[in-house]
Design a protein around this motif. Structure first.
Motif, PDB file in Angstrom:
ATOM      1  N   UNK A  14       6.463   4.871   9.152  1.00 53.26           N
ATOM      2  CA  UNK A  14       6.467   3.456   9.558  1.00 53.26           C
ATOM      3  C   UNK A  14       5.528   2.657   8.650  1.00 53.26           C
ATOM      4  N   UNK A  15       4.347   3.210   8.399  1.00 55.59           N
ATOM      5  CA  UNK A  15       3.398   2.534   7.508  1.00 55.59           C
ATOM      6  C   UNK A  15       3.937   2.440   6.081  1.00 55.59           C
ATOM      7  N   UNK A  16       4.635   3.463   5.627  1.00 54.11           N
ATOM      8  CA  UNK A  16       5.229   3.432   4.290  1.00 54.11           C
ATOM      9  C   UNK A  16       6.275   2.329   4.201  1.00 54.11           C
ATOM     10  N   UNK A  17       7.107   2.216   5.212  1.00 49.35           N
ATOM     11  CA  UNK A  17       8.123   1.156   5.215  1.00 49.35           C
ATOM     12  C   UNK A  17       7.440  -0.209   5.193  1.00 49.35           C
ATOM     13  N   UNK A  74       0.783  14.034   1.745  1.00 52.98           N
ATOM     14  CA  UNK A  74       1.443  13.307   0.660  1.00 52.98           C
ATOM     15  C   UNK A  74       1.664  11.852   1.062  1.00 52.98           C
ATOM     16  N   UNK A  75       2.173  11.627   2.262  1.00 53.28           N
ATOM     17  CA  UNK A  75       2.456  10.256   2.682  1.00 53.28           C
ATOM     18  C   UNK A  75       1.196   9.467   3.011  1.00 53.28           C
ATOM     19  N   UNK A  76       0.122  10.137   3.334  1.00 54.08           N
ATOM     20  CA  UNK A  76      -1.156   9.450   3.478  1.00 54.08           C
ATOM     21  C   UNK A  76      -1.549   8.864   2.123  1.00 54.08           C
ATOM     22  N   UNK A  77      -1.339   9.641   1.072  1.00 56.67           N
ATOM     23  CA  UNK A  77      -1.609   9.182  -0.289  1.00 56.67           C
ATOM     24  C   UNK A  77      -0.659   8.041  -0.663  1.00 56.67           C
ATOM     25  N   UNK A  78       0.625   8.167  -0.338  1.00 53.36           N
ATOM     26  CA  UNK A  78       1.619   7.134  -0.649  1.00 53.36           C
ATOM     27  C   UNK A  78       1.237   5.812   0.017  1.00 53.36           C
TER      28      UNK A  78
END
Length: 92
Positions: A14-17, A74-78
């Motif tokens: 959700x945060x990535x979006x 990985x997505x924390x980094x993204x």
């Protein structure tokens, strides 16, 4: 254990979006070449939601806490990189 990682993974998606859409709105670009190509043909929000849902389903089906935990990292980094781009584009 995988359930906790899966919920964290969903939150990160959700945060990535949100951060990706924010960066795109500010003039940024998608660096993932597959998504960038899809964004040319389809709405970015719909594309990301579909891809993210497929990813969540795959991780749920796989049920491997190590892989899910690794992808959370990985997505924390993204998300962190996305926030840095948003901040830069806003001039902060």
């Amino acid at each position: 254990m995988n359930t906790a990682f899966l919920f964290i993974f969903i939150a990160l998606q959700v945060l990535d979006i949100w951060t990706t859409l924010k960066a795109l709105k500010l003039g940024g670009r998608e660096v993932n070449p597959v998504l960038a190509k899809l964004f040319e043909k389809f709405d970015p929000l719909a594309t990301m939601v579909a891809v993210k849902l497929a990813g969540v389903w795959a991780l749920w089906y796989l049920d491997n806490y190590f892989i899910t935990g690794l992808l959370c990292a990985v997505y924390l980094w993204v998300v962190d990189r996305n926030l840095a781009v948003v901040k830069k584009l806003q001039g902060n």
